[in-house]
Design a protein around this motif. Structure first.
Motif, PDB file in Angstrom:
ATOM      1  N   ALA A 207       0.834  -1.201   0.000  1.00 27.50           N
ATOM      2  CA  ALA A 207       0.000   0.000   0.000  1.00 27.50           C
ATOM      3  C   ALA A 207       0.871   1.254   0.000  1.00 27.50           C
ATOM      4  O   ALA A 207       1.962   1.275   0.588  1.00 27.50           O
ATOM      5  CB  ALA A 207      -0.914   0.005   1.222  1.00 27.50           C
ATOM      6  N   THR A 223       1.275   8.159  -9.565  1.00 27.23           N
ATOM      7  CA  THR A 223       0.149   7.650  -8.792  1.00 27.23           C
ATOM      8  C   THR A 223       0.698   6.831  -7.624  1.00 27.23           C
ATOM      9  O   THR A 223       1.907   6.544  -7.570  1.00 27.23           O
ATOM     10  CB  THR A 223      -0.794   6.792  -9.661  1.00 27.23           C
ATOM     11  OG1 THR A 223      -1.994   6.547  -8.935  1.00 27.23           O
ATOM     12  CG2 THR A 223      -0.157   5.452 -10.018  1.00 27.23           C
ATOM     13  N   THR A 225      -0.384   3.391  -4.869  1.00 27.83           N
ATOM     14  CA  THR A 225      -1.269   2.235  -4.718  1.00 27.83           C
ATOM     15  C   THR A 225      -2.227   2.444  -3.545  1.00 27.83           C
ATOM     16  O   THR A 225      -1.941   3.175  -2.595  1.00 27.83           O
ATOM     17  CB  THR A 225      -0.450   0.958  -4.485  1.00 27.83           C
ATOM     18  OG1 THR A 225       0.382   1.131  -3.327  1.00 27.83           O
ATOM     19  CG2 THR A 225       0.431   0.660  -5.682  1.00 27.83           C
ATOM     20  N   ASP A 226      -3.388   1.769  -3.642  1.00 25.37           N
ATOM     21  CA  ASP A 226      -4.366   1.866  -2.557  1.00 25.37           C
ATOM     22  C   ASP A 226      -4.027   0.865  -1.461  1.00 25.37           C
ATOM     23  O   ASP A 226      -2.931   0.256  -1.460  1.00 25.37           O
ATOM     24  CB  ASP A 226      -5.779   1.653  -3.097  1.00 25.37           C
ATOM     25  CG  ASP A 226      -5.980   0.276  -3.737  1.00 25.37           C
ATOM     26  OD1 ASP A 226      -5.146  -0.629  -3.504  1.00 25.37           O
ATOM     27  OD2 ASP A 226      -6.970   0.100  -4.478  1.00 25.37           O
ATOM     28  N   ALA A 227      -4.952   0.664  -0.546  1.00 29.68           N
ATOM     29  CA  ALA A 227      -4.706  -0.222   0.603  1.00 29.68           C
ATOM     30  C   ALA A 227      -4.470  -1.662   0.182  1.00 29.68           C
ATOM     31  O   ALA A 227      -3.838  -2.434   0.920  1.00 29.68           O
ATOM     32  CB  ALA A 227      -5.882  -0.137   1.573  1.00 29.68           C
ATOM     33  N   GLU A 228      -4.957  -2.059  -0.997  1.00 26.38           N
ATOM     34  CA  GLU A 228      -4.778  -3.419  -1.484  1.00 26.38           C
ATOM     35  C   GLU A 228      -3.642  -3.527  -2.499  1.00 26.38           C
ATOM     36  O   GLU A 228      -3.488  -4.548  -3.157  1.00 26.38           O
ATOM     37  CB  GLU A 228      -6.077  -3.920  -2.110  1.00 26.38           C
ATOM     38  CG  GLU A 228      -7.241  -3.994  -1.121  1.00 26.38           C
ATOM     39  CD  GLU A 228      -8.525  -4.440  -1.779  1.00 26.38           C
ATOM     40  OE1 GLU A 228      -8.590  -4.389  -3.028  1.00 26.38           O
ATOM     41  OE2 GLU A 228      -9.451  -4.851  -1.055  1.00 26.38           O
ATOM     42  N   ARG A 230      -3.300  -1.837  -5.267  1.00 23.72           N
ATOM     43  CA  ARG A 230      -3.724  -1.651  -6.650  1.00 23.72           C
ATOM     44  C   ARG A 230      -3.396  -0.239  -7.148  1.00 23.72           C
ATOM     45  O   ARG A 230      -3.411   0.721  -6.385  1.00 23.72           O
ATOM     46  CB  ARG A 230      -5.228  -1.909  -6.791  1.00 23.72           C
ATOM     47  CG  ARG A 230      -5.617  -3.342  -6.430  1.00 23.72           C
ATOM     48  CD  ARG A 230      -7.102  -3.585  -6.700  1.00 23.72           C
ATOM     49  NE  ARG A 230      -7.463  -4.955  -6.388  1.00 23.72           N
ATOM     50  CZ  ARG A 230      -7.302  -5.986  -7.200  1.00 23.72           C
ATOM     51  NH1 ARG A 230      -6.777  -5.783  -8.408  1.00 23.72           N
ATOM     52  NH2 ARG A 230      -7.643  -7.205  -6.849  1.00 23.72           N
ATOM     53  N   TYR A 231      -3.152  -0.138  -8.447  1.00 22.87           N
ATOM     54  CA  TYR A 231      -2.904   1.163  -9.077  1.00 22.87           C
ATOM     55  C   TYR A 231      -3.588   1.198 -10.436  1.00 22.87           C
ATOM     56  O   TYR A 231      -3.956   0.166 -11.002  1.00 22.87           O
ATOM     57  CB  TYR A 231      -1.400   1.410  -9.237  1.00 22.87           C
ATOM     58  CG  TYR A 231      -0.775   0.622 -10.362  1.00 22.87           C
ATOM     59  CD1 TYR A 231      -0.681   1.154 -11.649  1.00 22.87           C
ATOM     60  CD2 TYR A 231      -0.291  -0.678 -10.150  1.00 22.87           C
ATOM     61  CE1 TYR A 231      -0.121   0.421 -12.689  1.00 22.87           C
ATOM     62  CE2 TYR A 231       0.273  -1.410 -11.189  1.00 22.87           C
ATOM     63  CZ  TYR A 231       0.344  -0.852 -12.452  1.00 22.87           C
ATOM     64  OH  TYR A 231       0.891  -1.590 -13.489  1.00 22.87           O
TER      65      TYR A 231
END
Length: 374
Positions: A207, A223, A225-228, A230-231
Motif C-alpha cells: 500500500a 500515482t 497504490t491503494d490499501a490493497e 492496486r494502481y
C-alpha cells in the motif's frame, strides 16, 4: 572535479548563405521515447555580424545542436562528440520553414476547439537512438477545430494534440516541399489504461507505493497504490510507456505497451533480497568524488530492471547490500561512464570507476588484467 571539454564552433547562415546575427544554440541529448523530454544540457545566445558561435562546455557524450532564431524554423546538427582537446566545426543553415494546417475532431467527427498542438522533429541518430526534438512550433485549435503551425522544419514531423478528457494524440507527416503539404486530420482518442497490483519482496500487497509512468508524449505521470496495492493509469496514448516502481532504496522498471480502448494489466513487485554486495570507489582523475549518485542496475528479465541508487561518501566509496546473484551495470549517469560487476554465490563484487577517461601513453604496452608487471 570537472572533466575538460572539447570545443564546437561554427557559423549559422540563412538560405542565401548570409550570416544570421542573432540566434540561440541549445545542446540537447538524445533519449528514448519512453522517457520524458530532457531539458537542454546548455543554452547560449549569440549575436555578431558573422553568425559565429563557440561552445567550450560540452558534455562527455554525443549530443545534438539545435539552432533557433526569430522568423526561422529550427535546425538540428548531426551527432557531435566533442572529446577533450578536440575542436569540431559545425555550420548550419536556417530556413523559413513550412506551415502545417489541419483540423482536430473527436472520434465522432465533431470539431474540437482549444486543443493545444505542437510540432516536433523526429531525429534518427543512426543505430544509437531515435527520438523527438522540440521544433518550437505551437498552436491552439479554433472554434471549428482548425489549427495552423508556423515555421516547421523539413523532415519527419510529429504533430501532437493535448486536450482534457483525451489521451495525447499524435499524427506524423513528412515535410519536404512546403507547397505540397496536405491538411492534417487529427482525431483525438480516449487512449488506454495500465492497471495492476504492486507487491513487496515478501509477496504481500504494498500500500502507498509510488509509481511513475513516463513517455515523450506525456512527460511524467504519478500515482500511488491503494490499501490493497492496486494502481491505475488512465488516458494514456497507445505507446510503450516506461513504468517505474519506487521504494526507498530500490526501484523496479518495466516497459508496458498501451492499447487504445483497453486496460492492460501489469503487476509489479520489489525484487527479493539476496546476500551479495557491490561496493567500490568513484573517482575523477584519481581523486575521490563525494556525494555522487551511483546507478546499480540488473536486468531481471520479464520481472523488470532492478535499480538501486547509492551515494558516495566523503572518500568516494559506495556500498549496496542484500543484492541477489547476477550481472550488474554500475555507472555514473552524470558522467556517462559505466562498468560491469558480477555477484556470485552471495559474495562481494568490487567496482571502482574513474569518471575521467585516462589517455594511454603511445608507447604503453597492453597488459592483461590477470598478469602482474614488475
Amino acid at each position: 572535479m570537472l572533466p575538460r571539454s572539447g570545443i564546437v564552433e561554427g557559423h549559422v547562415y540563412n538560405e542565401r548563405k548570409e550570416p544570421i546575427t542573432r540566434f540561440t544554440v541549445d545542446v540537447v541529448t538524445m533519449a528514448p521515447d519512453s522517457t520524458a523530454a530532457p531539458a537542454p544540457l546548455l543554452s547560449k545566445r549569440f549575436e555578431g555580424p558573422d553568425g559565429a558561435f563557440r561552445l567550450d562546455q560540452m558534455s562527455a557524450w554525443p549530443v545534438l545542436l539545435r539552432i533557433t532564431a526569430s522568423d526561422y524554423a529550427p535546425a538540428f546538427s548531426e551527432l557531435v562528440y566533442a572529446r577533450a582537446g578536440e575542436t569540431h566545426k559545425v555550420d548550419l543553415t536556417l530556413s523559413g520553414g513550412c506551415t502545417l494546417t489541419g483540423t482536430v475532431h473527436d472520434e465522432k467527427g465533431a470539431p474540437l476547439a482549444g486543443v493545444f498542438l505542437d510540432a516536433e522533429s523526429r531525429n534518427a541518430a543512426g543505430a544509437v537512438s531515435q527520438g523527438s526534438m522540440d521544433a518550437a512550433s505551437q498552436a491552439q485549435s479554433d472554434l471549428d477545430g482548425s489549427f495552423r503551425l508556423e515555421r516547421v522544419p523539413a523532415g519527419e514531423i510529429l504533430v501532437r494534440g493535448y486536450a482534457a478528457d483525451y489521451a495525447t494524440t499524435t499524427a506524423g507527416v513528412q515535410v519536404s516541399a512546403c507547397d505540397d503539404l496536405a491538411p492534417i486530420e487529427l482525431t483525438m482518442a480516449t487512449g488506454g489504461s495500465i492497471v495492476g497490483v504492486v507487491r513487496g519482496s515478501d509477496g504481500k500487497p504494498l500500500a502507498g507505493a509510488r509509481l511513475v509512468a513516463s513517455h515523450r508524449s506525456i512527460g511524467f505521470v504519478n500515482t500511488v497504490t491503494d490499501a490493497e496495492g492496486r494502481y491505475r493509469f488512465e488516458q494514456l496514448p497507445p505507446v510503450v510507456v516506461r513504468l517505474e516502481l519506487l521504494d526507498t532504496a530500490q526501484r523496479n522498471v518495466v516497459h508496458v505497451g498501451v492499447k487504445e480502448g483497453q486496460a492492460v494489466e501489469r503487476n509489479l513487485a520489489l525484487f527479493a533480497k539476496g546476500s551479495g554486495e557491490i561496493r567500490g570507489r568513484i573517482t575523477s582523475g584519481g581523486k575521490p568524488l563525494r556525494g555522487i549518485q551511483v546507478q546499480v542496475a540488473c536486468n531481471q528479465g520479464e520481472g523488470g530492471l532492478d535499480m538501486r541508487y547509492p551515494m558516495t561518501g566523503p572518500d568516494g566509496t559506495y556500498r549496496v547490500t542484500d543484492v541477489p546473484d547476477g550481472a550488474y551495470m554500475v555507472g555514473v549517469t552524470a558522467a556517462g561512464r559505466a562498468m560491469a560487476a558480477y555477484v556470485r554465490n552471495g559474495g562481494i563484487a568490487e567496482a571502482n570507476l574513474d569518471v575521467i577517461e585516462q589517455p594511454k601513453p603511445a608507447d604503453a604496452a597492453v597488459v592483461p588484467a590477470s598478469v602482474t608487471k614488475d
